[in-house]
Design a protein around this motif. Structure first.
Motif, PDB file in Angstrom:
ATOM      1  N   THR A  53       0.838  -1.200   0.000  1.00  0.00           N
ATOM      2  CA  THR A  53       0.000   0.000   0.000  1.00  0.00           C
ATOM      3  C   THR A  53       0.870   1.245   0.000  1.00  0.00           C
ATOM      4  N   TYR A  54       1.876   1.254   0.847  1.00  0.00           N
ATOM      5  CA  TYR A  54       2.799   2.391   0.931  1.00  0.00           C
ATOM      6  C   TYR A  54       3.502   2.629  -0.408  1.00  0.00           C
ATOM      7  N   LEU A  55       4.103   1.582  -0.970  1.00  0.00           N
ATOM      8  CA  LEU A  55       4.850   1.724  -2.217  1.00  0.00           C
ATOM      9  C   LEU A  55       3.922   2.012  -3.390  1.00  0.00           C
TER      10      LEU A  55
ATOM     11  N   THR B 255       1.102   3.609  -3.251  1.00  0.00           N
ATOM     12  CA  THR B 255       0.666   5.000  -3.158  1.00  0.00           C
ATOM     13  C   THR B 255       1.740   5.936  -3.693  1.00  0.00           C
ATOM     14  N   LEU B 256       2.986   5.700  -3.306  1.00  0.00           N
ATOM     15  CA  LEU B 256       4.072   6.516  -3.839  1.00  0.00           C
ATOM     16  C   LEU B 256       4.094   6.471  -5.363  1.00  0.00           C
TER      17      LEU B 256
ATOM     18  N   VAL C 104       1.400   8.928  -6.940  1.00  0.00           N
ATOM     19  CA  VAL C 104       1.444  10.357  -6.639  1.00  0.00           C
ATOM     20  C   VAL C 104       2.146  11.059  -7.799  1.00  0.00           C
TER      21      VAL C 104
ATOM     22  N   ALA D 168       4.792  13.666  -0.768  1.00  0.00           N
ATOM     23  CA  ALA D 168       4.476  12.335  -1.280  1.00  0.00           C
ATOM     24  C   ALA D 168       4.695  11.271  -0.205  1.00  0.00           C
ATOM     25  N   GLU D 169       5.778  11.423   0.555  1.00  0.00           N
ATOM     26  CA  GLU D 169       6.075  10.476   1.631  1.00  0.00           C
ATOM     27  C   GLU D 169       4.982  10.507   2.696  1.00  0.00           C
TER      28      GLU D 169
ATOM     29  N   ALA E  45       1.835   8.739   1.409  1.00  0.00           N
ATOM     30  CA  ALA E  45       2.001   7.286   1.394  1.00  0.00           C
ATOM     31  C   ALA E  45       1.937   6.695   2.798  1.00  0.00           C
ATOM     32  N   ARG E  46       2.542   7.362   3.772  1.00  0.00           N
ATOM     33  CA  ARG E  46       2.529   6.835   5.133  1.00  0.00           C
ATOM     34  C   ARG E  46       1.135   6.927   5.752  1.00  0.00           C
TER      35      ARG E  46
ATOM     36  N   HIS F  11      -1.615   6.639   4.037  1.00  0.00           N
ATOM     37  CA  HIS F  11      -2.389   5.592   3.378  1.00  0.00           C
ATOM     38  C   HIS F  11      -2.069   4.208   3.936  1.00  0.00           C
ATOM     39  N   ARG F  12      -0.892   4.040   4.462  1.00  0.00           N
ATOM     40  CA  ARG F  12      -0.477   2.742   4.987  1.00  0.00           C
ATOM     41  C   ARG F  12      -1.333   2.314   6.173  1.00  0.00           C
TER      42      ARG F  12
END
Length: 273
Positions: free
Chosen positions: A153-155, A157-158, A161, A170-171, A174-175, A177-178
């Motif tokens: 999910t994290y990767l 999402t990145l 973006v 962006a970081e 992603a975090r 969303h994790r």
């Protein structure tokens, strides 16, 4: 800002409300919650809107849906209708992204005559390619098949973006969303892959604006444009350098959205003149 737990659709549901003025319902993406609108809501309220940001059933601080994780976005659309009626939202705007955008289109189809306008971001109304996703998504519901879902999910999402978004922002996206529940988000995505209102878009009775980022790896902008072409007098915007989450990626998004909503209000005024 007011926070409430409301009984909507048999679910104890968390809803944030802020501001006075024309109501606007803001819908989040798959597996996420109203926290995605945290930077938009205060500014939009300051611009003269009554902003309503719910956590859909099973998301964020809302309790689970009565029937378990939802795989039919029509269930969420019906839930949103009940929420709008519960809050007395008279001719609201509806704005959503990803599954929120798909739900927005469903609401425009179901009750467009009762909406001031609809902004559907990262949504194409349905696609033949979506059905092919379901088998893989069903497999992801088995824990042993996907032991690192939070990392993916994290990767993932990145990866979606947009290129205009600063790395630090962006970081953070992603975090955040994790945090999502994989069972809920995967069920949401099954709903995303199987929803289809394309053949009903020509009956949408409210001003509508479809928006997609040109860095959104999950959508073909041509499909979004084709969906917009099915809706009478719909607007279409392609956001350069933006990915799947415009409200989180785009600086000053509340002001941009205010411009879109103002245009939709003008469209409705012209249609009834």
């Amino acid at each position: 800002m007011k926070a409430d737990y409301l009984d909507v659709g048999g679910t104890r549901s968390f809803v944030l409300t802020e501001g006075e003025g024309r109501p606007v319902l803001c819908l989040h993406t798959a597996g996420q919650s109203g926290v995605q609108w945290r930077d938009v809501q205060p500014r939009l309220a300051a611009l003269g809107y009554r902003v309503v940001v719910p956590d859909l059933p099973g998301h964020g601080r809302s309790e689970p849906a009565a029937g378990g994780p939802v795989r039919d976005l029509g269930v969420y659309a019906q839930w949103c209708e009940e929420l709008m009626d519960t809050l007395g939202m008279d001719r609201p705007f509806v704005v959503g992204c990803s599954i929120g955008g798909a739900i927005t289109l469903q609401l425009a189809v179901r009750r467009g005559d009762r909406l001031a306008g609809a902004v559907a971001m990262a949504a194409h109304g349905g696609s033949a390619s979506g059905a092919g996703m379901v088998r893989g998504l069903e497999r992801e519901l088995v824990d042993a098949a996907a032991p690192s879902r939070s990392d993916r999910t994290y990767l993932g999402t990145l990866a979606v973006v947009g290129r205009r978004v600063p790395a630090q922002r962006a970081e953070l996206i992603a975090r955040m969303h994790r945090r999502e529940d994989p069972e809920i988000s995967t069920s949401d995505l099954i709903g995303w892959a199987t929803h289809d209102v394309l053949d009903r878009l020509d009956g949408v009775a409210c001003p509508t604006h479809l928006v997609v980022g040109d860095d959104d790896l999950w959508l073909d902008p041509r499909e979004v444009r084709a969906a917009a072409d099915r809706i009478p007098d719909a607007r279409y915007t392609l956001l350069e350098g933006i990915g799947h989450y415009p409200m989180e990626e785009l600086d000053g998004f509340a002001d941009v959205l205010d411009g879109w909503l103002t245009d939709l209000a003008a469209d409705r005024d012209r249609s009834v003149a």
